[in-house]
Design an enzyme around this catalytic site. Structure first.
Site, PDB file in Angstrom:
ATOM      1  N   GLU A 258     -97.758  -6.278 -50.417  1.00  0.00           N
ATOM      2  CA  GLU A 258     -96.819  -7.409 -50.478  1.00  0.00           C
ATOM      3  C   GLU A 258     -95.630  -7.120 -49.572  1.00  0.00           C
ATOM      4  O   GLU A 258     -95.120  -5.994 -49.602  1.00  0.00           O
ATOM      5  CB  GLU A 258     -96.321  -7.612 -51.919  1.00  0.00           C
ATOM      6  N   HIS A 276     -95.875 -13.526 -55.797  1.00  0.00           N
ATOM      7  CA  HIS A 276     -95.301 -12.667 -56.848  1.00  0.00           C
ATOM      8  C   HIS A 276     -94.055 -13.326 -57.477  1.00  0.00           C
ATOM      9  O   HIS A 276     -92.955 -12.762 -57.448  1.00  0.00           O
ATOM     10  CB  HIS A 276     -94.961 -11.270 -56.282  1.00  0.00           C
TER      11      HIS A 276
HETATM   12  C1  3PG Z   1     -92.065  -7.127 -63.181  1.00  0.00           C
HETATM   13  O1  3PG Z   1     -92.713  -6.082 -63.122  1.00  0.00           O
HETATM   14  O2  3PG Z   1     -91.037  -7.236 -63.870  1.00  0.00           O
HETATM   15  C2  3PG Z   1     -92.557  -8.347 -62.455  1.00  0.00           C
HETATM   16  O3  3PG Z   1     -93.753  -8.088 -61.773  1.00  0.00           O
HETATM   17  C3  3PG Z   1     -91.524  -8.888 -61.518  1.00  0.00           C
HETATM   18  O4  3PG Z   1     -91.292  -8.060 -60.436  1.00  0.00           O
HETATM   19  P1  3PG Z   1     -90.110  -8.423 -59.434  1.00  0.00           P
HETATM   20  O5  3PG Z   1     -88.819  -8.232 -60.198  1.00  0.00           O
HETATM   21  O6  3PG Z   1     -90.253  -7.437 -58.312  1.00  0.00           O
HETATM   22  O7  3PG Z   1     -90.285  -9.849 -59.022  1.00  0.00           O
END
Ligand code: 3PG
Length: 310
Positions: A258, A276
């Site tokens: 990503e 995501h």
């Molecule tokens: C998490 O693990 O809290 C979620 O996948 C969100 O991840 P992010 O804060 O990187 O969007």
């Protein structure tokens, strides 16, 4: 009062920032690049990250004054926990902050893989009327298999029951959310589920867990959802199974790499993707900001912790 120095690297909700600013000097270096971070990290006693920042052993070695890493969210797979542990750096997260946001996105993807709403919308925007090609399936009466019945898996199970789905779940430990799902073996879950959704963390046990062999033991025509972590599903096996039609559709919010760029998997017509955004709601980010700000300050002050990872 000691004025702690705290670094934010991936953004933090305003209410969380205000809590920190009451007793610390806060530098918001959102989107800082790895080389710059490595250069400045020694100035700070605490840093707060989301998933973008890779908290590597090299970074922790350079962080001579670091006492705490706060993860504004749940997953800690971007933090080298072993290196933090050996340097006596505390890692805390905000494990309940994003549960509802991720569970709701999972439900959204579930509806979308059942009814191909993005395809319908894209065709409408081209002035087409492809009604005949858009015959989907109902969720009611179908079986949903949930891999990982923790906070998020449990919230998904509860909501899926309300939709009239039969809910099966597999977990390595029995959890309170059991009331919302029937716990079964992974083999049974694969064999009986019309839809499968994944809610386990990425670690050495789960990396590549949904591989080609696992896919071959799933019901033909299964629809797969993942809002947990990239790397749990073998993406090339998924693409092959989508091409063969063994997997009818996939809804993916997370990817091995990503940001992704445009890959063959993302471009596949039966794959619905989001970048995501599981935790990306106003409410989840407000909770994550406040929870992690309070927890980081507790850790710096040596107070008892609610969400110590290590
Ligand atoms: C998490 O693990 O809290 C979620 O996948 C969100 O991840 P992010 O804060 O990187 O969007």
């Amino acid at each position: 009062m000691i004025a702690w120095k705290i670094l934010i690297t991936d953004g933090l909700n305003e209410s969380g920032k205000m809590i920190l600013q009451a007793s610390a000097q806060v530098d918001d270096c959102t989107d800082i690049q790895p080389a710059d971070l490595l250069r400045i990290v020694s100035r700070y006693e605490a840093m707060i990250v989301r998933g973008r920042t890779k908290v590597t052993a090299d970074l922790l070695e350079a962080a001579k004054h670091l006492k705490v890493v706060g993860r504004a969210g749940v997953g800690v797979d971007n933090i080298d926990l072993q290196a933090a542990y050996s340097r006596e750096i505390t890692v805390v997260n905000a494990p309940f902050s994003t549960t509802l946001a991720v569970a709701e996105l999972t439900l959204a993807l579930l509806f979308n893989v059942a009814r191909a709403i993005p395809k319908a919308d894209q065709s409408m925007k081209k002035g087409q009327w492809i009604k005949k090609q858009l015959e989907g399936v109902e969720l009611s009466g179908k079986t949903l298999g949930i891999i990982g019945l923790g906070n998020i898996g449990g919230a998904v199970a509860q909501r899926a029951q309300a939709l009239g789905m039969t809910v099966l779940a597999y977990d390595i430990i029995a959890l309170p959310s059991e009331e919302w799902a029937r716990l079964v073996s992974l083999e049974t879950l694969y064999a009986q589920s019309d839809f499968i959704t994944i809610h386990v963390p990425l670690n050495e046990h789960t990396r590549g867990m949904i591989n080609g062999a696992a896919m071959m033991s799933m019901k033909p025509g299964v629809r797969l959802i993942c809002t947990a972590r990239g790397g749990i599903i073998d993406e090339s096996a998924l693409l092959n199974n989508l091409k063969s039609g063994r997997i009818a559709a996939a809804g993916l919010d997370v990817f091995a790499q990503e940001p992704t760029g445009l890959t063959e998997l993302i471009a596949h017509p039966n794959v619905i993707t989001t970048p995501h955004i599981g935790a990306q709601t106003e409410e989840a980010q407000a909770r994550a900001g406040v929870d992690i700000a309070e927890e980081v300050l507790r850790a710096l002050s040596g107070e008892p912790l609610r969400w110590k990872v290590i």
